[in-house]
Every structure is written in structure tokens, then in C-alpha cells.
Scaffold this motif. Structure first.
Motif, short mmCIF file in Angstrom:
data_model
loop_
_atom_site.label_atom_id
_atom_site.label_comp_id
_atom_site.label_asym_id
_atom_site.label_seq_id
_atom_site.Cartn_x
_atom_site.Cartn_y
_atom_site.Cartn_z
N LYS A 33 42.47 85.88 34.87
CA LYS A 33 41.76 86.15 33.62
C LYS A 33 41.17 84.87 33.02
O LYS A 33 40.70 84.89 31.89
CB LYS A 33 42.72 86.79 32.61
N ASP A 34 41.23 83.78 33.78
CA ASP A 34 40.71 82.51 33.27
C ASP A 34 40.17 81.70 34.45
O ASP A 34 40.36 82.06 35.61
CB ASP A 34 41.82 81.73 32.55
N TRP A 35 39.49 80.61 34.12
CA TRP A 35 38.91 79.78 35.17
C TRP A 35 39.99 79.29 36.13
O TRP A 35 41.10 78.93 35.72
CB TRP A 35 38.20 78.58 34.55
N ILE A 36 39.62 79.22 37.39
CA ILE A 36 40.56 78.82 38.44
C ILE A 36 40.25 77.38 38.84
O ILE A 36 39.13 77.06 39.25
CB ILE A 36 40.45 79.75 39.67
N TYR A 37 41.26 76.51 38.73
CA TYR A 37 41.06 75.09 38.99
C TYR A 37 41.76 74.60 40.26
O TYR A 37 41.58 73.45 40.65
CB TYR A 37 41.56 74.26 37.80
N ALA A 38 42.54 75.45 40.90
CA ALA A 38 43.27 75.00 42.08
C ALA A 38 43.46 76.15 43.06
O ALA A 38 43.78 77.28 42.65
CB ALA A 38 44.63 74.43 41.69
N VAL A 39 43.25 75.87 44.34
CA VAL A 39 43.55 76.82 45.41
C VAL A 39 44.24 76.07 46.54
O VAL A 39 44.04 74.86 46.72
CB VAL A 39 42.29 77.54 45.95
N ALA A 40 45.06 76.78 47.30
CA ALA A 40 45.75 76.19 48.44
C ALA A 40 45.97 77.27 49.49
O ALA A 40 46.08 78.46 49.16
CB ALA A 40 47.10 75.59 48.01
N VAL A 41 46.06 76.86 50.75
CA VAL A 41 46.32 77.76 51.86
C VAL A 41 47.62 77.32 52.53
O VAL A 41 47.85 76.12 52.74
CB VAL A 41 45.17 77.75 52.89
N SER A 42 48.48 78.27 52.85
CA SER A 42 49.77 77.94 53.47
C SER A 42 49.56 77.33 54.85
O SER A 42 48.54 77.56 55.50
CB SER A 42 50.63 79.20 53.58
N PRO A 43 50.53 76.54 55.32
CA PRO A 43 50.39 75.90 56.63
C PRO A 43 50.15 76.86 57.78
O PRO A 43 49.49 76.51 58.75
CB PRO A 43 51.73 75.17 56.80
N ASP A 44 50.66 78.09 57.67
CA ASP A 44 50.43 79.06 58.75
C ASP A 44 49.12 79.83 58.56
O ASP A 44 48.77 80.68 59.40
CB ASP A 44 51.60 80.04 58.87
N GLY A 45 48.41 79.58 57.47
CA GLY A 45 47.12 80.21 57.24
C GLY A 45 47.18 81.65 56.78
O GLY A 45 46.14 82.31 56.66
N LYS A 46 48.35 82.14 56.45
CA LYS A 46 48.48 83.55 56.11
C LYS A 46 48.40 83.84 54.62
O LYS A 46 48.16 84.98 54.22
CB LYS A 46 49.80 84.10 56.66
N THR A 47 48.60 82.83 53.79
CA THR A 47 48.68 83.05 52.35
C THR A 47 47.80 82.07 51.59
O THR A 47 47.72 80.89 51.93
CB THR A 47 50.14 82.89 51.86
N VAL A 48 47.14 82.59 50.56
CA VAL A 48 46.36 81.77 49.63
C VAL A 48 47.07 81.78 48.29
O VAL A 48 47.58 82.81 47.84
CB VAL A 48 44.93 82.33 49.47
N ALA A 49 47.11 80.62 47.64
CA ALA A 49 47.62 80.52 46.27
C ALA A 49 46.49 80.00 45.38
O ALA A 49 45.69 79.16 45.80
CB ALA A 49 48.82 79.59 46.19
N SER A 50 46.44 80.49 44.16
CA SER A 50 45.42 80.06 43.22
C SER A 50 46.06 79.89 41.85
O SER A 50 47.00 80.60 41.48
CB SER A 50 44.28 81.08 43.14
N GLY A 51 45.55 78.92 41.08
CA GLY A 51 46.09 78.64 39.75
C GLY A 51 44.99 78.52 38.73
O GLY A 51 43.95 77.91 39.00
N SER A 52 45.19 79.09 37.55
CA SER A 52 44.14 79.14 36.55
C SER A 52 44.50 78.38 35.28
O SER A 52 45.65 77.95 35.09
CB SER A 52 43.79 80.60 36.21
N TRP A 53 43.53 78.25 34.40
CA TRP A 53 43.67 77.46 33.19
C TRP A 53 44.73 78.03 32.25
O TRP A 53 45.32 77.30 31.46
CB TRP A 53 42.32 77.37 32.48
N ASP A 54 44.96 79.33 32.32
CA ASP A 54 45.96 79.94 31.44
C ASP A 54 47.38 79.80 31.97
O ASP A 54 48.33 80.34 31.39
CB ASP A 54 45.64 81.42 31.19
N GLY A 55 47.56 79.06 33.07
CA GLY A 55 48.89 78.79 33.59
C GLY A 55 49.39 79.77 34.63
O GLY A 55 50.52 79.65 35.11
N GLU A 56 48.57 80.72 35.02
CA GLU A 56 49.00 81.75 35.97
C GLU A 56 48.76 81.31 37.42
O GLU A 56 47.73 80.72 37.74
CB GLU A 56 48.22 83.04 35.69
N VAL A 57 49.73 81.61 38.26
CA VAL A 57 49.60 81.39 39.71
C VAL A 57 49.66 82.75 40.40
O VAL A 57 50.50 83.60 40.06
CB VAL A 57 50.72 80.48 40.24
#
Length: 468
Positions: A415-439
């Protein structure tokens, strides 16, 4: 409440009387001398430095080095500090209630206790207990200041950095003066790494999992990158501080073999260190504005940068020279990556595009990756380099086939701008984090949501639960 036998109560009462009498008979303790760094400097940071620094020297008075603080500004040049003589010190005159002009100017006056403390410091000789009168003592104070993060966060804080742990079991996220670790499986808190600057802007692990680096700072005041040793089953252990700056450090990156670690930030300087020894092996200042992101080439010989000066550059780490500049975005460039083959670079910026460009000879744009509804703030590749994950100012995470730039899927939920993304070492999962503190986490193969949580220990927010 437990009760004591009468005999024990009488003994305890007599003991208190004896101790009290002994204390009463002791001569009063001599107050320890006032310390500039421990006692006076914090008062000046709170009340003076905002208007009397090198960037904003009101009254031509800079207080950020002791030599200049003692000398004074355009008024009181020779009598700003008279050691042992507070009544003859212009600094003391100005902070007293009757000062003209009374300082802090047009702000609440210093408390009587603060004024008395500074006066006593001058009476005792106005001694400086830092290393050098010409050093920036505000920088030294920030470096030595320890802030304890709250046990339970009253509010969530923006997520400006994310990374998976080397085994993929945790998501490491930026916090307030700390990095917090969260279990990938259920979104539960797994650990807290404290002792960071106010904000953490980047977290990186070496490919072999032996090292972690963090970049952060107190915006406009102080920046620091740190190197940590990683051992399975134990919290990362601090090895050394890396780049130090008078503004935030925004980016860290390891070479593929982990032998080198690079840093960059608001001071516009790109630095490369020998990871094991800590030696500075390469340094260059070639950007006209902040460097916001960096990335090593697959062979570790080159470094790409993204800058607020609206360019992306490539540097030869071995030859220690600048190779090529890509000015195609015409807006600030926030994120940069090397393609898996090392022959091209992809950069994302404020023009709501990711642009792929070659580095042989001159920077030539190969293609644009579009479809974003706002600036591109963060990008990452899956380990095979085939899928580009990107996000930014439109609250969405997007996956693209890097070979042709075609969209694969859009991940909705933030629900807010996303400033960070990451991919797991096995390539199966994406994580994202936004300005409102949600991951949020997602399955790469089908885009199915995983966990949703606020990366703020103890913070309670109605209506947010881990996805099942």
C-alpha cells in the motif's frame, strides 16, 4: 509479599542504620570534571549545530570543530572562550537569559542546568577531550553514540534494505538503529542486530555466506558501512567499520568471490576494500551527486553505479579508472545491476523505466523495460539471471523476462512505495519492503503470496496477518 522472622527484621534494620551512618560520615564526593564530549557536546548538538555548521554557518560561526568553536564568528573573534573565565567568554554571555542576541536565536533558551554545566566546563578550563581540535567533533560524537532500539516499536519504520540470509531461512530487514531478522517460513522475529546508525540503507552477503556488510547513516550528519563475520547458528560478529562519511552511506556490494567489498553514498565517493584485511584498494570520486546503488560484474573486475546526478557509470576496479557513463535516464538513477553475462548493465530510475545498455566502447541502450507506474527504486535478479525483479513508486513488484523485457507477472499487495527487493539464494522466493514498514514474500514461480508482516519488533497493527 514475603515476611521475615522478627530477628532477621531487627538485624536488617540495624544494618541499614550502620550503613547510613557510614555514608553520613564520608566526606562529600568531589564532582568529576565536566567532559566536553560526554556532557557539553550533546547540548550543542541539540541546540546549536543546526545553524552553526560548515554548510550553514550563521554569523559566520562554525562550531563543528573545537578550534572554530573556541575562535568564534564575525563577533567575539578573540574572546569566544576564555578558559577559566566564564564571565569573560562571549559564548557564555550569549547563552545566558540576558544574552544579546540570546542563543539559540529565536528558539527556547537553554535550561538553567545546561547553562550551569557549560559555565562549569569553562571554569574548569574549557578543555577538549577529543583527539584533535581540528577534527569534526560532531562526527566523532555520532560515531561513539550508542542508541538502544525500543523493545517494542510504537510505529513501523520504512523498509530501506532487505536481504535473504545465505541459507534463505531468514529475511534481514532495516530497522531503527538495527537490522532485524525474520523467519521466511512464518514471518516470526528471529533476531536483532543492534549498534547500527539511525537508518540502514543496504544489507549484503558474500556469495559464500561468510561475510555480511551494512550501509547506513544519520541523514545529513553521519554515515557508516560495517563488515560482519557470519557463522551458522550465531549472530553476525562485527569485524570492522568500513567507509565513514558526514552523510549517509547508501550502498554496499561484495565481489562474486567475496574478496572485495565496495561502498558508496552521499559523499559521492566509491570505495573498494580488501574484505579480509580491510585495506582500501580503490577510491574514486567521479559522480556529481549521491551514489545510490552499486553492483559488481560477474567476474568482479568492474563496478557499476547509480547516481542522483542522473547517470550510471562503470569503473574498472583492476585498472582503477572510469570506463563509461550512461546518461540515458535524464532523471535520478536509483538501482543498477550487471547482466549475468557481464556484457550489459540494467539501471532503473526516476523516469519509470529500467534501461539495458552495453559497456563495450560506449554506452548504447539496448532496450527499455517499461510498465512501471512510478520511479524504479529497487531491482534484483534471480540467481540464473533470467528474471528481473523490480519495484518502486507504484506499490507493485514486477517480474520480467530479462532477455526480451517482457512482463511475466505483477505482484500486488503493498500500500506504499517499495524501496527494497531481494531474491532468495535458491531463486524461489522474492521479498519486498515498503515505506510503511511492511514486508511481503512471494513465490517466484506462480506469484503466490507468502508471508506478510511489519518488520518492527513488538509493533501491533490491526488487520495484518501472515498469509496462509
Amino acid at each position: 509479599m514475603p515476611s521475615f522472622p522478627r530477628s532477621r527484621s531487627i538485624f536488617v534494620s540495624m544494618l541499614f542504620v550502620v550503613v547510613a551512618s557510614a555514608i553520613a560520615e564520608e566526606p562529600p564526593a568531589t564532582p568529576k570534571p565536566v567532559s566536553f564530549m560526554a556532557d557539553v557536546a550533546p547540548i550543542m548538538v541539540r541546540n546549536c549545530i543546526a545553524c552553526h555548521n560548515a554548510r550553514k554557518p550563521e554569523g559566520k560561526y562554525v562550531m563543528t570543530t573545537f578550534a572554530k568553536l573556541a575562535k568564534g564568528g564575525k563577533v567575539g573573534e578573540d574572546a569566544n572562550l576564555e578558559p577559566g573565565k566564564p564571565d569573560e567568554s562571549y559564548l557564555i554571555e550569549l547563552i545566558r537569559p540576558e544574552g544579546e542576541p540570546r542563543m539559540p536565536y529565536k528558539q527556547d533558551p537553554l535550561s538553567a542546568a545546561d547553562i550551569a554545566l557549560i559555565e562549569r566546563w569553562v571554569t574548569e578550563g574549557a578543555k577538549y577531550d577529543g583527539a584533535s581540535a581540528d577534527e569534526d567533533w560532531t562526527f566523532l560524537l555520532r560515531k561513539s553514540r550508542k542508541v538502544e532500539p525500543p523493545e517494542s516499536y510504537p510505529v513501523a519504520v520504512p523498509i530501506t534494505a532487505l536481504s535473504f540470509s545465505p541459507d534463505g531461512s531468514k529475511v534481514e530487514a532495516s530497522g531503527y538503529h538495527e537490522v532485524t531478522a525474520w523467519k521466511t517460513a512464518d514471518g516470526g522475529l528471529d533476531g536483532r542486530l543492534k549498534g547500527m546508525p539511525e537508518r540502514v540503507y543496504d544489507i549484503a552477503f558474500s556469495r559464500d555466506g561468510k561475510w555480511m556488510a551494512t550501509a547506513g547513516g544519520d541523514p545529513g550528519l553521519y554515515g557508516l558501512a560495517k563488515l560482519w563475520a557470519v557463522e551458522a547458528g550465531s549472530p553476525p560478529k562485527l569485524v570492522r567499520d568500513l567507509a565513514e562519511a558526514q552523510d549517509a552511506v547508501f550502498a554496499v556490494a561484495f565481489s562474486p568471490d567475496g574478496s572485495r567489498v565496495a561502498t558508496a553514498g552521499a559523499d559521492r565517493i566509491l570505495r573498494v576494500y580488501d574484505t579480509a584485511k580491510g585495506d582500501l584498494v580503490f577510491q574514486v570520486e567521479d559522480h556529481a551527486d549521491w551514489i545510490l546503488d552499486i553492483a559488481f560484474s560477474p567476474d568482479g573486475k568492474l563496478l557499476a553505479t547509480a547516481s542522483r546526478d542522473k547517470t550510471s557509470k562503470v569503473f574498472d576496479v583492476e585498472k582503477k579508472e572510469s570506463l563509461v557513463t550512461f546518461p540515458g535516464h535524464a532523471q535520478p538513477v536509483y538501482a543498477v545491476l550487471f547482466a549475468a553475462d557481464g556484457k550489459s548493465v540494467v539501471s532503473g530510475g526516476g523516469d519509470s523505466l529500467a534501461r539495458v545498455w552495453t559497456i563495450d566502447g560506449e554506452a548504447k541502450e539496448v532496450r527499455k523495460i517499461s510498465g512501471f507506474g512510478g520511479p524504479v527504486f529497487a531491482m534484483s535478479f534471480t540467481p540464473d539471471g533470467k528474471t528481473l525483479v523490480a519495484a518502486g513508486g507504484d506499490d507493485k513488484v514486477r517480474l520480467f523476462n530479462f532477455a526480451d523485457g517482457k512482463a511475466l507477472r505483477t505482484l500486488d499487495g503493498h500500500k506504499d512505495w517499495i524501496y527494497a527487493v531481494a531474491v532468495s539464494p535458491d531463486g524461489k522466493t522474492v521479498a519486498s519492503g515498503s515505506w510503511d514498514g511492511e514486508v511481503r514474500t512471494w513465490n517466484v514461480e506462480d506469484g503466490k503470496p507468502g508471508q506478510t508482516f511489519f518488520a518492527a519488533p513488538g509493533f501491533k497493527s490491526a488487520g495484518v496477518q501472515a498469509a496462509k
